[in-house]
Design a protein around this motif. Sequence first.
Motif, PDB file in Angstrom:
ATOM      1  N   LEU B  44      -8.374 -44.226 -30.814  1.00 21.88           N
ATOM      2  CA  LEU B  44      -7.911 -43.212 -31.755  1.00 21.88           C
ATOM      3  C   LEU B  44      -9.037 -42.805 -32.700  1.00 21.88           C
ATOM      4  O   LEU B  44      -9.243 -41.629 -32.980  1.00 21.88           O
ATOM      5  N   ALA B  45      -9.765 -43.800 -33.218  1.00 20.63           N
ATOM      6  CA  ALA B  45     -10.838 -43.505 -34.164  1.00 20.63           C
ATOM      7  C   ALA B  45     -11.956 -42.707 -33.500  1.00 20.63           C
ATOM      8  O   ALA B  45     -12.611 -41.883 -34.154  1.00 20.63           O
ATOM      9  N   ALA B  46     -12.173 -42.959 -32.205  1.00 22.48           N
ATOM     10  CA  ALA B  46     -13.263 -42.282 -31.497  1.00 22.48           C
ATOM     11  C   ALA B  46     -13.119 -40.766 -31.531  1.00 22.48           C
ATOM     12  O   ALA B  46     -14.094 -40.031 -31.410  1.00 22.48           O
ATOM     13  N   GLN B  47     -11.893 -40.284 -31.698  1.00 17.41           N
ATOM     14  CA  GLN B  47     -11.653 -38.838 -31.832  1.00 17.41           C
ATOM     15  C   GLN B  47     -12.493 -38.258 -32.941  1.00 17.41           C
ATOM     16  O   GLN B  47     -13.063 -37.183 -32.813  1.00 17.41           O
ATOM     17  N   PHE B  48     -12.582 -39.003 -34.048  1.00 12.83           N
ATOM     18  CA  PHE B  48     -13.249 -38.473 -35.231  1.00 12.83           C
ATOM     19  C   PHE B  48     -14.758 -38.663 -35.209  1.00 12.83           C
ATOM     20  O   PHE B  48     -15.447 -38.340 -36.170  1.00 12.83           O
ATOM     21  N   TYR B  49     -15.267 -39.208 -34.102  1.00 18.41           N
ATOM     22  CA  TYR B  49     -16.716 -39.280 -33.905  1.00 18.41           C
ATOM     23  C   TYR B  49     -17.106 -38.480 -32.666  1.00 18.41           C
ATOM     24  O   TYR B  49     -18.169 -38.653 -32.106  1.00 18.41           O
ATOM     25  N   PHE B  50     -16.183 -37.625 -32.238  1.00 17.84           N
ATOM     26  CA  PHE B  50     -16.390 -36.727 -31.094  1.00 17.84           C
ATOM     27  C   PHE B  50     -16.673 -37.460 -29.791  1.00 17.84           C
ATOM     28  O   PHE B  50     -17.299 -36.901 -28.900  1.00 17.84           O
ATOM     29  N   ARG B  51     -16.219 -38.726 -29.705  1.00 14.72           N
ATOM     30  CA  ARG B  51     -16.484 -39.460 -28.471  1.00 14.72           C
ATOM     31  C   ARG B  51     -15.292 -39.452 -27.518  1.00 14.72           C
ATOM     32  O   ARG B  51     -15.439 -39.674 -26.334  1.00 14.72           O
ATOM     33  N   ASP B  52     -14.101 -39.233 -28.049  1.00 19.89           N
ATOM     34  CA  ASP B  52     -12.907 -39.315 -27.215  1.00 19.89           C
ATOM     35  C   ASP B  52     -11.915 -38.279 -27.720  1.00 19.89           C
ATOM     36  O   ASP B  52     -11.367 -38.444 -28.793  1.00 19.89           O
ATOM     37  N   MET B  53     -11.688 -37.249 -26.998  1.00 14.76           N
ATOM     38  CA  MET B  53     -10.851 -36.139 -27.463  1.00 14.76           C
ATOM     39  C   MET B  53      -9.389 -36.299 -27.083  1.00 14.76           C
ATOM     40  O   MET B  53      -8.633 -35.333 -27.097  1.00 14.76           O
ATOM     41  N   THR B  54      -8.985 -37.527 -26.760  1.00 12.36           N
ATOM     42  CA  THR B  54      -7.608 -37.762 -26.312  1.00 12.36           C
ATOM     43  C   THR B  54      -6.562 -37.310 -27.330  1.00 12.36           C
ATOM     44  O   THR B  54      -5.560 -36.695 -26.972  1.00 12.36           O
ATOM     45  N   VAL B  55      -6.783 -37.621 -28.611  1.00 13.61           N
ATOM     46  CA  VAL B  55      -5.784 -37.276 -29.631  1.00 13.61           C
ATOM     47  C   VAL B  55      -5.529 -35.770 -29.642  1.00 13.61           C
ATOM     48  O   VAL B  55      -4.391 -35.315 -29.595  1.00 13.61           O
ATOM     49  N   PHE B  56      -6.603 -34.995 -29.678  1.00 12.34           N
ATOM     50  CA  PHE B  56      -6.499 -33.533 -29.629  1.00 12.34           C
ATOM     51  C   PHE B  56      -5.717 -33.086 -28.401  1.00 12.34           C
ATOM     52  O   PHE B  56      -4.771 -32.319 -28.485  1.00 12.34           O
ATOM     53  N   LYS B  57      -6.183 -33.583 -27.231  1.00 10.80           N
ATOM     54  CA  LYS B  57      -5.617 -33.115 -25.967  1.00 10.80           C
ATOM     55  C   LYS B  57      -4.136 -33.427 -25.889  1.00 10.80           C
ATOM     56  O   LYS B  57      -3.324 -32.577 -25.526  1.00 10.80           O
ATOM     57  N   VAL B  58      -3.750 -34.645 -26.237  1.00  8.78           N
ATOM     58  CA  VAL B  58      -2.348 -35.041 -26.131  1.00  8.78           C
ATOM     59  C   VAL B  58      -1.505 -34.238 -27.115  1.00  8.78           C
ATOM     60  O   VAL B  58      -0.485 -33.654 -26.748  1.00  8.78           O
ATOM     61  N   MET B  59      -1.935 -34.190 -28.368  1.00  6.90           N
ATOM     62  CA  MET B  59      -1.124 -33.532 -29.396  1.00  6.90           C
ATOM     63  C   MET B  59      -0.932 -32.060 -29.111  1.00  6.90           C
ATOM     64  O   MET B  59       0.192 -31.547 -29.156  1.00  6.90           O
ATOM     65  N   PHE B  60      -2.037 -31.357 -28.839  1.00  6.95           N
ATOM     66  CA  PHE B  60      -1.895 -29.916 -28.672  1.00  6.95           C
ATOM     67  C   PHE B  60      -1.236 -29.542 -27.353  1.00  6.95           C
ATOM     68  O   PHE B  60      -0.512 -28.548 -27.288  1.00  6.95           O
ATOM     69  N   THR B  61      -1.426 -30.352 -26.319  1.00  2.00           N
ATOM     70  CA  THR B  61      -0.690 -30.106 -25.072  1.00  2.00           C
ATOM     71  C   THR B  61       0.801 -30.261 -25.319  1.00  2.00           C
ATOM     72  O   THR B  61       1.617 -29.431 -24.892  1.00  2.00           O
ATOM     73  N   ALA B  62       1.176 -31.317 -26.045  1.00  2.00           N
ATOM     74  CA  ALA B  62       2.588 -31.563 -26.321  1.00  2.00           C
ATOM     75  C   ALA B  62       3.199 -30.412 -27.112  1.00  2.00           C
ATOM     76  O   ALA B  62       4.292 -29.929 -26.797  1.00  2.00           O
ATOM     77  N   ILE B  63       2.491 -29.986 -28.159  1.00  2.00           N
ATOM     78  CA  ILE B  63       3.011 -28.898 -28.991  1.00  2.00           C
ATOM     79  C   ILE B  63       3.152 -27.629 -28.164  1.00  2.00           C
ATOM     80  O   ILE B  63       4.172 -26.930 -28.237  1.00  2.00           O
TER      81      ILE B  63
END
Lengths: 180, 110
Positions: B44-63
């Motif tokens: 989860l934290a890796a999202q905020f260091y641009f290493r893992d975009m999973t949070v973005f992808k999951v959230m915006f796909t769901a919305i």
Amino acid sequence: MNAVRKGLSWPMAGRYLNPYVAGTLLGLVLFATFALTGHGLGASGGMSRVIAAVQGQLAPEHVVHNPELAKSIGGGGHPLNHWLVWMILGVALGGLTSGAISRRLKLETRAGPRLSPQARWTFALLGGVLVGFGARLARGCTSGQALSGGAVLSVGSWAFMLAVFAGGYAVAYFVRRLWN
Amino acid sequence: MQTLFPLDLPALIGVAGNVAVVVALGFGFGFALEQAGFGDSRKLAAQFYFRDMTVFKVMFTAILVAAVLIMLTSALQLMDYERLWVNPTYLWPGILGGLILGSGFITGGF
């Protein structure tokens, strides 16, 4: 490690689902929630109900005279008999089941390589306080505001969601030692 | 004309039935999140260091998926958008709360 398991096993055990697949699944659950109940998903509201219910047992006068707390356990009937509380129960069970069948259940402390477990717990607690406070100030969290409010195009929800990411990215540099 | 959705579950299947459905929906919610890796604070934290975009992808796909389905079913007169709960906008508490929550997110990892 190479033991043969008889019977059924979860094909995704040991791997995470593709984020677009998981997002689609989540989106279907979110849509189903709206279609079946008229409201979306939620989490922090359930937490605050549980906490307010405990406070109501320990300090009833305080809860009654605080409009927000009184509303947190309002609605008639038992304070814990509310969809938000049932939902977080379901979330906990769902997460637990997913972790169990994927063989990810483990008591562990996940932290950056340069951080001790104790330091991690301290920052986890601090982070949790901020998340809880922020969620109730915004009247919702990433579930109730970002996902649900976002899906029905509530302006406040989108503003909240953008602020969450802004806050995260802005602070990330200062806490980089926690994770890197 | 009353659309089919959203349902009035307590009227259709009683209070206990409503509870069962809500728990089941929560179960799906938690299941999907854990399957995506949201149980791992480092991921989860890796999202905020641009290493893992999973949070973005999951959230915006769901919305996106949910919003499109809501709009589609509304257009087909299957869903009444007016009967859906839309979060009231409290702009500055929302922005301030979001900033605080985001700070807590990267500090605590969840």
